[in-house]
Design an enzyme around this catalytic site. Structure first.
Site, mmCIF file in Angstrom:
data_model
loop_
_atom_site.group_PDB
_atom_site.id
_atom_site.type_symbol
_atom_site.label_atom_id
_atom_site.label_comp_id
_atom_site.label_asym_id
_atom_site.label_seq_id
_atom_site.Cartn_x
_atom_site.Cartn_y
_atom_site.Cartn_z
ATOM 1 N N ASN A 270 -16.986 -84.365 35.912
ATOM 2 C CA ASN A 270 -17.689 -85.644 35.907
ATOM 3 C C ASN A 270 -16.852 -86.626 36.718
ATOM 4 O OD1 ASN A 270 -18.899 -88.076 35.333
ATOM 5 N ND2 ASN A 270 -18.357 -88.082 33.154
ATOM 6 N N LYS B 25 -17.557 -89.562 37.663
ATOM 7 C CA LYS B 25 -17.779 -90.975 37.320
ATOM 8 C C LYS B 25 -17.929 -91.791 38.607
ATOM 9 C CE LYS B 25 -15.447 -90.071 33.025
ATOM 10 N NZ LYS B 25 -14.654 -90.532 31.902
ATOM 11 N N HIS C 216 -23.619 -89.669 28.159
ATOM 12 C CA HIS C 216 -22.158 -89.812 28.175
ATOM 13 C C HIS C 216 -21.788 -91.063 27.380
ATOM 14 C CE1 HIS C 216 -18.086 -90.561 29.558
ATOM 15 N NE2 HIS C 216 -18.045 -89.277 29.841
ATOM 16 N N GLU D 193 -19.835 -93.382 27.938
ATOM 17 C CA GLU D 193 -19.786 -94.611 28.747
ATOM 18 C C GLU D 193 -21.197 -95.158 28.968
ATOM 19 O OE1 GLU D 193 -17.448 -92.961 31.937
ATOM 20 O OE2 GLU D 193 -15.761 -92.781 30.550
ATOM 21 N N GLU E 92 -17.361 -84.741 23.130
ATOM 22 C CA GLU E 92 -16.312 -85.569 23.713
ATOM 23 C C GLU E 92 -15.949 -86.701 22.756
ATOM 24 O OE1 GLU E 92 -16.406 -85.321 28.292
ATOM 25 O OE2 GLU E 92 -17.906 -86.799 27.709
ATOM 26 N N GLY F 255 -10.231 -90.142 28.872
ATOM 27 C CA GLY F 255 -9.448 -90.951 29.796
ATOM 28 C C GLY F 255 -8.201 -91.560 29.196
ATOM 29 N N SER G 297 -9.634 -85.735 28.226
ATOM 30 C CA SER G 297 -8.244 -85.518 28.638
ATOM 31 C C SER G 297 -7.889 -84.041 28.801
ATOM 32 C CB SER G 297 -7.272 -86.215 27.666
ATOM 33 O OG SER G 297 -7.485 -87.618 27.678
HETATM 34 P P1 PGA Z 1 -11.426 -87.358 30.980
HETATM 35 O O1 PGA Z 1 -13.000 -87.689 30.894
HETATM 36 O O2 PGA Z 1 -11.288 -85.895 31.267
HETATM 37 O O3 PGA Z 1 -10.926 -88.225 32.113
HETATM 38 O O4 PGA Z 1 -10.825 -87.732 29.663
HETATM 39 C C1 PGA Z 1 -13.899 -86.801 30.279
HETATM 40 C C2 PGA Z 1 -15.306 -87.337 30.383
HETATM 41 O O5 PGA Z 1 -15.523 -88.549 30.269
HETATM 42 O O6 PGA Z 1 -16.244 -86.551 30.587
#
Ligand code: PGA
Length: 252
Positions: free
Chosen positions: A9, A11, A94, A96, A166, A172, A213
Site C-alpha cells: 500500500n 499510500k 483502510h 486512514e 491491521e 506506521g 509495521s
Molecule cells: P505500515 O502500514 O506497514 O507502514 O505500518 C501498513 C498499512 O497501513 O497498510
C-alpha cells in the site's frame, strides 16, 4: 492451500514517474518468485503507467480506494469500471480512510460488493485502535467489523475477498503487533467470525493478511502463524526490499 499474498500500500507516496521507475526496478525479481502473489497499490494517478510498466508481469495491481456507484456526481471519486482495465485488487476500508474520510462499515460493505460485482478482489481492512486494544475490546470490535464488511455476501463471494487485519496502533509506528498476538486475533476474530457466519470450509479458504509495521526482518514470523496468509505492507513496500518480503512469504 491458501496462496501467500503480499500487497504494498503505497499510500500518497511516489509521483507517476517515480512509480513507473520503481516497478521497472522490482518487476523481474518479483516475477522470478514462485509461490506467492505480489501486489502493488500505487496512488490512483500512477496506476495506468504502472499497469503499462507491468504488462506481461504476474505482479498484481490494486487501487487504494473506490466508490461503490457505477458513475455519478461524486467529485474526486473513481468508479469500479474505471479501475478494472488496470487493477485486479482494491484496498477498502483502510483505517486512514475510516479515520480521515469518514468511511463507515456500511460504505465498506457496499464498496466490497461493488468490487466483487466488477471482478475486483477487495482487500478489506479491519483493526482496533489503541484505546480499544487496551480496554480489551479487540476481539469484539474486529469481529463486528468483519461481520459488517461481509453483510449480505454469499459464501462464494466471501472466498473471493481478502481481509487485512491491521491494528491501528501498529500502522506506521514501528510498533508491530507480535506475530503470536496477530495470529491469535486473525484466527479467532477474523477467521473465527467467518466460520461462525459461513462455516469452517469457507473460513479456511479466505486469505487473511496482517498489516502494521511489517518489514523484511519480521515478515517471516507472521508467515509462520498458521492463520496469517500474507501482509498488507505500507512503508516497507516503497523500497526495493519489498521483493525480499515477497520472497520470504513464498518460502514460508
Ligand atoms: P505500515 O502500514 O506497514 O507502514 O505500518 C501498513 C498499512 O497501513 O497498510
Amino acid at each position: 492451500m491458501r496462496r501467500p499474498i503480499i500487497a504494498g500500500n503505497w499510500k500518497m507516496y511516489k509521483t507517476p514517474e517515480e512509480a513507473v521507475s520503481f516497478v521497472r526496478e522490482i518487476r523481474d525479481a518479483l516475477d522470478a518468485i514462485e509461490g506467492a502473489d505480489a501486489v502493488v497499490c500505487p496512488p490512483a494517478i500512477a496506476i495506468p503507467g504502472v499497469a503499462e510498466a507491468l504488462a506481461g508481469s504476474r505482479v498484481g495491481i490494486g487501487a487504494q480506494n473506490m466508490h461503490a456507484e457505477e458513475q455519478g456526481a461524486y467529485t474526486g471519486e473513481l468508479a469500479p469500471n474505471m479501475l478494472t482495465p488496470f487493477c485486479q485488487y482494491v484496498i477498502l476500508g483502510h483505517s486512514e480512510r475510516r479515520a480521515y474520510y469518514c468511511e463507515t462499515d456500511e460504505a465498506v460493505n457496499r464498496k466490497a460488493k461493488a468490487a466483487l460485482a466488477h471482478g475486483l478482489t477487495p482487500i478489506i481492512c479491519v483493526g482496533e485502535s489503541l484505546e480499544q486494544n487496551e480496554a480489551g475490546e479487540t476481539q469484539s470490535f474486529v469481529s463486528g467489523q468483519v461481520r459488517a464488511a461481509l453483510e449480505g455476501m454469499s459464501a462464494e463471494e466471501v472466498v473471493r475477498c481478502i481481509i487485512a487485519y491491521e491494528p491501528i496502533w501498529a500502522i506506521g509506528t514501528g510498533k508491530a503487533a507480535s506475530a503470536e498476538e496477530a495470529g491469535r486475533i486473525i484466527g479467532e476474530a477474523v477467521r473465527g467470525t467467518i466460520a461462525d457466519l459461513y462455516g469452517e470450509e469457507t473460513a479456511g479458504a479466505v486469505r487473511i493478511q496482517y498489516g502494521g509495521s511489517t518489514n523484511p526482518e519480521n515478515i517471516g514470523a507472521y508467515m509462520a502463524q498458521p492463520d496469517i496468509d500474507g501482509a498488507l505492507v505500507g512503508g516497507a513496500s516503497l523500497k526495493p526490499s519489498f521483493v525480499e518480503m515477497v520472497r520470504i512469504a513464498a518460502g514460508a
